[in-house]
Design a protein around this motif. Structure first.
Motif, mmCIF file in Angstrom:
data_model
loop_
_atom_site.group_PDB
_atom_site.id
_atom_site.type_symbol
_atom_site.label_atom_id
_atom_site.label_comp_id
_atom_site.label_asym_id
_atom_site.label_seq_id
_atom_site.Cartn_x
_atom_site.Cartn_y
_atom_site.Cartn_z
ATOM 1 N N ASN A 22 0.830 -1.192 0.000
ATOM 2 C CA ASN A 22 0.000 0.000 0.000
ATOM 3 C C ASN A 22 0.873 1.253 0.000
ATOM 4 O O ASN A 22 2.103 1.185 0.038
ATOM 5 N N VAL A 23 0.221 2.388 -0.008
ATOM 6 C CA VAL A 23 0.962 3.641 -0.018
ATOM 7 C C VAL A 23 1.562 3.898 1.354
ATOM 8 O O VAL A 23 1.092 3.389 2.373
ATOM 9 N N ALA A 24 2.622 4.691 1.370
ATOM 10 C CA ALA A 24 3.223 5.166 2.613
ATOM 11 C C ALA A 24 3.005 6.671 2.688
ATOM 12 O O ALA A 24 2.896 7.356 1.662
ATOM 13 N N LEU A 50 12.562 8.189 -3.842
ATOM 14 C CA LEU A 50 11.408 7.301 -3.981
ATOM 15 C C LEU A 50 11.719 6.285 -5.079
ATOM 16 O O LEU A 50 11.742 6.619 -6.259
ATOM 17 N N LYS A 51 11.961 5.053 -4.680
ATOM 18 C CA LYS A 51 12.370 4.018 -5.618
ATOM 19 C C LYS A 51 11.178 3.403 -6.343
ATOM 20 O O LYS A 51 11.200 3.208 -7.559
ATOM 21 N N VAL A 52 10.151 3.027 -5.588
ATOM 22 C CA VAL A 52 9.010 2.330 -6.169
ATOM 23 C C VAL A 52 7.806 2.557 -5.272
ATOM 24 O O VAL A 52 7.934 2.844 -4.084
ATOM 25 N N GLY A 53 6.618 2.453 -5.864
ATOM 26 C CA GLY A 53 5.404 2.600 -5.078
ATOM 27 C C GLY A 53 4.970 4.046 -4.952
ATOM 28 O O GLY A 53 5.410 4.933 -5.682
ATOM 29 N N VAL A 54 4.084 4.301 -3.978
ATOM 30 C CA VAL A 54 3.467 5.616 -3.790
ATOM 31 C C VAL A 54 3.815 6.142 -2.399
ATOM 32 O O VAL A 54 3.603 5.464 -1.396
ATOM 33 N N LEU A 55 4.372 7.346 -2.361
ATOM 34 C CA LEU A 55 4.656 8.034 -1.104
ATOM 35 C C LEU A 55 3.846 9.320 -1.072
ATOM 36 O O LEU A 55 3.922 10.132 -1.989
ATOM 37 N N ILE A 56 3.063 9.479 0.003
ATOM 38 C CA ILE A 56 2.236 10.673 0.177
ATOM 39 C C ILE A 56 2.883 11.564 1.225
ATOM 40 O O ILE A 56 3.196 11.119 2.329
ATOM 41 N N LEU A 57 3.093 12.815 0.881
ATOM 42 C CA LEU A 57 3.533 13.832 1.828
ATOM 43 C C LEU A 57 2.351 14.772 2.041
ATOM 44 O O LEU A 57 2.003 15.550 1.157
ATOM 45 N N GLU A 58 1.729 14.688 3.215
ATOM 46 C CA GLU A 58 0.430 15.332 3.445
ATOM 47 C C GLU A 58 0.521 16.313 4.606
ATOM 48 O O GLU A 58 1.101 16.014 5.653
ATOM 49 N N ASN A 59 -0.094 17.501 4.394
ATOM 50 C CA ASN A 59 -0.101 18.540 5.424
ATOM 51 C C ASN A 59 1.308 18.717 5.993
ATOM 52 O O ASN A 59 1.526 18.668 7.208
ATOM 53 N N ALA A 75 7.636 4.972 -9.680
ATOM 54 C CA ALA A 75 7.176 5.513 -8.404
ATOM 55 C C ALA A 75 6.297 6.738 -8.615
ATOM 56 O O ALA A 75 6.288 7.350 -9.682
ATOM 57 N N LYS A 76 5.585 7.074 -7.560
ATOM 58 C CA LYS A 76 4.706 8.241 -7.579
ATOM 59 C C LYS A 76 4.801 8.946 -6.236
ATOM 60 O O LYS A 76 4.659 8.334 -5.185
ATOM 61 N N LEU A 77 5.068 10.256 -6.290
ATOM 62 C CA LEU A 77 5.097 11.093 -5.093
ATOM 63 C C LEU A 77 3.877 11.994 -5.130
ATOM 64 O O LEU A 77 3.635 12.688 -6.119
ATOM 65 N N LEU A 78 3.127 11.981 -4.041
ATOM 66 C CA LEU A 78 1.890 12.763 -3.987
ATOM 67 C C LEU A 78 2.001 13.794 -2.878
ATOM 68 O O LEU A 78 2.193 13.456 -1.708
ATOM 69 N N PHE A 79 1.898 15.075 -3.248
ATOM 70 C CA PHE A 79 1.828 16.172 -2.286
ATOM 71 C C PHE A 79 0.362 16.494 -2.039
ATOM 72 O O PHE A 79 -0.388 16.782 -2.971
ATOM 73 N N ASN A 80 -0.058 16.451 -0.786
ATOM 74 C CA ASN A 80 -1.423 16.841 -0.430
ATOM 75 C C ASN A 80 -1.327 17.905 0.642
ATOM 76 O O ASN A 80 -1.060 17.615 1.802
ATOM 77 N N ASN A 81 -1.537 19.160 0.232
ATOM 78 C CA ASN A 81 -1.421 20.297 1.138
ATOM 79 C C ASN A 81 -0.024 20.339 1.754
ATOM 80 O O ASN A 81 0.184 20.012 2.919
ATOM 81 N N ALA A 82 0.926 20.726 0.928
ATOM 82 C CA ALA A 82 2.321 20.737 1.357
ATOM 83 C C ALA A 82 2.903 22.133 1.208
ATOM 84 O O ALA A 82 2.443 22.941 0.391
ATOM 85 N N ASN A 83 3.909 22.406 2.038
ATOM 86 C CA ASN A 83 4.686 23.631 1.943
ATOM 87 C C ASN A 83 6.131 23.251 1.649
ATOM 88 O O ASN A 83 6.702 22.398 2.336
ATOM 89 N N CYS A 84 6.709 23.900 0.640
ATOM 90 C CA CYS A 84 8.100 23.638 0.285
ATOM 91 C C CYS A 84 8.894 24.929 0.418
ATOM 92 O O CYS A 84 8.448 25.980 -0.047
ATOM 93 N N THR A 85 10.052 24.831 1.041
ATOM 94 C CA THR A 85 10.895 26.008 1.199
ATOM 95 C C THR A 85 12.214 25.889 0.445
ATOM 96 O O THR A 85 12.922 26.872 0.297
ATOM 97 N N ARG A 86 12.559 24.708 0.001
ATOM 98 C CA ARG A 86 13.776 24.538 -0.798
ATOM 99 C C ARG A 86 13.730 23.155 -1.435
ATOM 100 O O ARG A 86 12.866 22.340 -1.120
#
Length: 704
Positions: A272-274, A288-297, A310-321
């Motif tokens: 499943n996703v992490a 991220l090698k394989v699978g789905v990683l969610i970075l949320e809030n 692989a798939k990286l999913l941002f859900n309500n994220a803040n990035c500064t660099r």
């Protein structure tokens, strides 16, 4: 080395100390339970290792022992400490369990050693905390700590050892070291006196546990592993890890809690996703090698690499660099907030971005390179969004996409902006490129668009609904550019390509003005002008093109009609005095020529102004009217001169000349007049910018 002595004692306890006689439960203080009736004492080593069925030894009196060996091959004892203190400097746990209830205390003042091939447990009453004093050494096997235990001693987990924290435990003055593994299934409270405590084993595994602190303390560890599909929580404290591995499950950082990774975070999600939520600072790389990683809030401060599977999913994220190197997919849900410092740009390289929510660039620089994006991109004032080799595709399935530019949108190389029905490019700032901008679909172009080092190529239907300034050249390619409201200023040439139209719609409620340097209408193209259009240079209508000038809206320096199938439909044409219509074909004159000249024009006798230059001039106007200059007797001052290839206006007499004198003047000048005209033409050129001509004719120019 004291534990080695204890191991040797196992074989000699019958003759040298007290040994539990049979695998039968009983009281520690009962002599009937010990071989030979020899009770343990201060000077007597003690061994509880009877072979057989599980049994329990109950300690219900305060007891002190020099040493204790619990368990052995084939033995399954449980040492139950009930409401009292058992003090033993050295305890070797080989098999079995230790259970502490009713506030009992196990005081290992020197060393508690775990040397087992299986699993041993230390269970503590869940309602009453106890302290694990002394040092704990896990040589091999699995030690499970259950209940509520204050870990105040030094814990060493050897290469073959596992310390499993199940229950609620507090780390205060305790450091956990070694080459083994620490597993957290329960709750771990960080309460060190020096603000920092550490788990410096080879791996610290989170298996559905919670790490918390009420005073913002820090837990340091070597490698943090999030392995099972379980929820792990970091509450109010900071985990500082050398490296992190996540294969499944959730790491939820709440109440200011966070994860600071000194090295890399590697994700290989197999099932499943992490997911990670909260504060995430990775000094190295999120890989991220394989699978789905969610970075949320989450607040993300890291470089990111996403492999092709692989798939990286941002859900309500803040990035500064960070630099995001994509070979796989980056998906945006909710809001991705870019708050980079100007010196710390965020870049996304390669791969594909699916924007299902919003990207808000609030500060700093946000770079997109070699990406396909779909969805809203918003750039706040003072922020910069840089696109390099980017295809922006908005989809109407998701209410279309919106690019809001209130700052600077930089396009370092050729960029395709594609909007499907319902998409919007709302420019309140500056869009700048050093190469071509290809705008496809349906977009609203406003603000400043800088393409001085390239071209703005428009394909599809586009609208100007506010003030728009384009610095550079504009190419309409099978396109319609509709100026509905506001003003359009093009500091470059506009080329109306094949099957394209430039439309300035007549709207009495709108003040629409269009200004361009040059206008070039190609074959099968048209420019329909009904609101003011000022061309500061030449208007060229090429073979097969159409220029329709309504209500005198077109004002230009020169008009060039090329080819025998170009069309110039004129109602009223306003021209500066220096305008010359240059037509590469035969022209038939007919109808009425209405020349409007502003009152401040001061033409002198002999001044000649060119109006039309053509291949051949046939016929003449039925009537010529002069308005705006010497209205009382204009014919006495100004005359139209016809030549075989040109039409000019000349000042031929001074004020006071009779109408009769001029009415007999020849329609075509004599050779002397022509010579005089040629010598005096310079005088007229010096007065080029003073007024306006207006043609109004039933047929003004007819190409055949």
């Amino acid at each position: 080395m004291r534990f080695l002595v204890l191991i040797l004692l196992i074989s000699s306890t019958v003759s040298a100390g007290s040994s539990w006689s049979n695998p039968i439960s009983g009281l520690f203080g009962s002599s009937n339970s010990w071989l030979g009736g020899l009770l343990p004492g201060l000077n007597v080593p003690t061994v509880i290792s009877a072979i057989g069925d599980p049994f329990t030894v109950i300690v219900n009196e305060v007891t002190s022992l020099p040493s204790l060996v619990l368990g052995g091959v084939g033995s399954a004892p449980t040492l139950l400490i009930d409401g009292v203190t058992l003090t033993v400097p050295d305890l070797l746990l080989v098999s079995g369990n230790i259970k502490i209830i009713n506030g009992g205390i196990l005081n290992c003042t020197n060393l508690l050693t775990i040397n087992t091939t299986g699993i041993v447990n230390i269970d503590v009453d869940l309602n009453i905390a106890t302290k694990l004093l002394g040092n704990l050494n896990i040589l091999q096997g699995n030690l499970v700590l259950n209940g509520v235990i204050d870990l105040v001693a030094k814990i060493e987990v050897g290469l073959g050892g596992i310390l499993c924290l199940n229950g609620t435990h507090t780390i205060s003055t305790c450091d956990i070291t070694g080459s083994g593994i620490v597993q957290l299934l329960g709750n771990l409270i960080i309460d060190p006196s020096n603000l920092i405590c550490s788990i410096e084993t080879s791996v610290f595994q989170l298996l559905g546990g919670t790490i918390s602190s009420v005073t913002s303390k820090t837990l340091q560890c070597n490698k943090l592993a999030i392995l099972d599909d379980l929820i792990n929580t970091v509450d109010g404290c900071l985990i500082v890890a050398a490296d992190v591995v996540i294969n499944a499950g959730v790491l939820d950082c709440i109440n200011g809690g966070g994860l600071n990774v000194i090295g890399n975070l590697v994700a290989s999600v197999s099932a499943n996703v992490a997911k990670i939520t909260g504060l995430l600072n990775v000094n190295g790389l999120i890989d991220l090698k394989v699978g789905v990683l969610i970075l949320e809030n989450i607040l993300v401060q890291a470089d990111i690499s996403v492999d092709i599977a692989a798939k990286l999913l941002f859900n309500n994220a803040n990035c500064t660099r960070g630099i995001f190197n994509l070979n796989g997919l980056l998906e945006i849900q909710g809001i991705l907030n870019i708050n980079a410092q100007l010196q710390a740009a965020i870049s996304i390289l390669g791969g594909e971005i699916q924007v299902l929510g919003n990207i808000l660039v609030n500060s700093g620089i946000f770079n997109l390179k070699n990406c396909t994006t779909n969805g809203p991109l918003s750039i706040a004032q003072g922020a910069i969004l840089q696109l390099e080799a980017v295809i922006w595709v908005a989809t109407d399935i998701l209410n279309a996409g919106t690019v809001i530019v209130d700052g600077l949108l930089q396009l370092p190389s050729t960029c395709n902006l594609t909007g499907l029905p319902g998409s919007t490019l709302l420019n309140k700032g500056i869009i700048s490129a050093v190469a071509d901008i290809n705008v496809l679909g349906l977009l609203n172009l406003n603000g400043i668009i800088n393409v001085t080092l390239g071209n703005l190529n428009l394909k599809g239907s586009h609208v100007i609904s506010d003030t728009c300034q384009i610095l550079g050249n504009v190419n309409l390619i099978e396109s319609v550019l509709n100026v509905q409201l506001g003003n359009l200023q093009v500091l470059g040439n506009v080329v109306v390509g094949s099957k394209s139209s430039l439309i300035s719609l007549l709207d009495v409620n709108a003040n629409v003005n269009v200004s361009v340097l040059g206008l070039d209408i190609l074959a099968d193209a048209s420019a329909i002008v009904s609101n003011p259009l000022t061309v500061l240079g030449m208007v060229t209508v090429r073979n097969g093109g159409l220029l329709q000038n309504l209500n005198g809206a077109l004002k230009c320096k020169s008009l060039n009609l090329i080819g025998d199938t170009c069309q110039y439909v004129v109602d009223i044409l306003n021209l500066d005095l220096d305008v010359q219509l240059d037509v590469d074909l035969d022209v038939q004159l007919a109808g009425i020529l209405n020349l409007n000249v502003s009152a401040d024009v001061n033409l002198q006798v002999g001044d000649v102004i060119p109006i039309l230059q053509c291949k051949s001039l046939l016929g003449k106007f039925d009537q010529v009217l002069f308005n705006g200059m010497d209205a009382l007797n204009p014919q006495s001052l100004t005359q139209v001169l016809y030549t075989p290839t040109s039409l000019k206006m000349a000042r031929v007499a001074a004020a006071g000349t009779s109408d009769e004198t001029l009415s007999n003047a020849s329609d075509r000048p004599s050779e002397e007049t022509k010579t005089s005209e040629e010598t005096q033409e310079e005088n007229g050129v010096n007065k080029m910018y003073a007024g306006l001509f207006t043609f109004m004719a039933a047929i003004v120019l007819f190409a055949f």
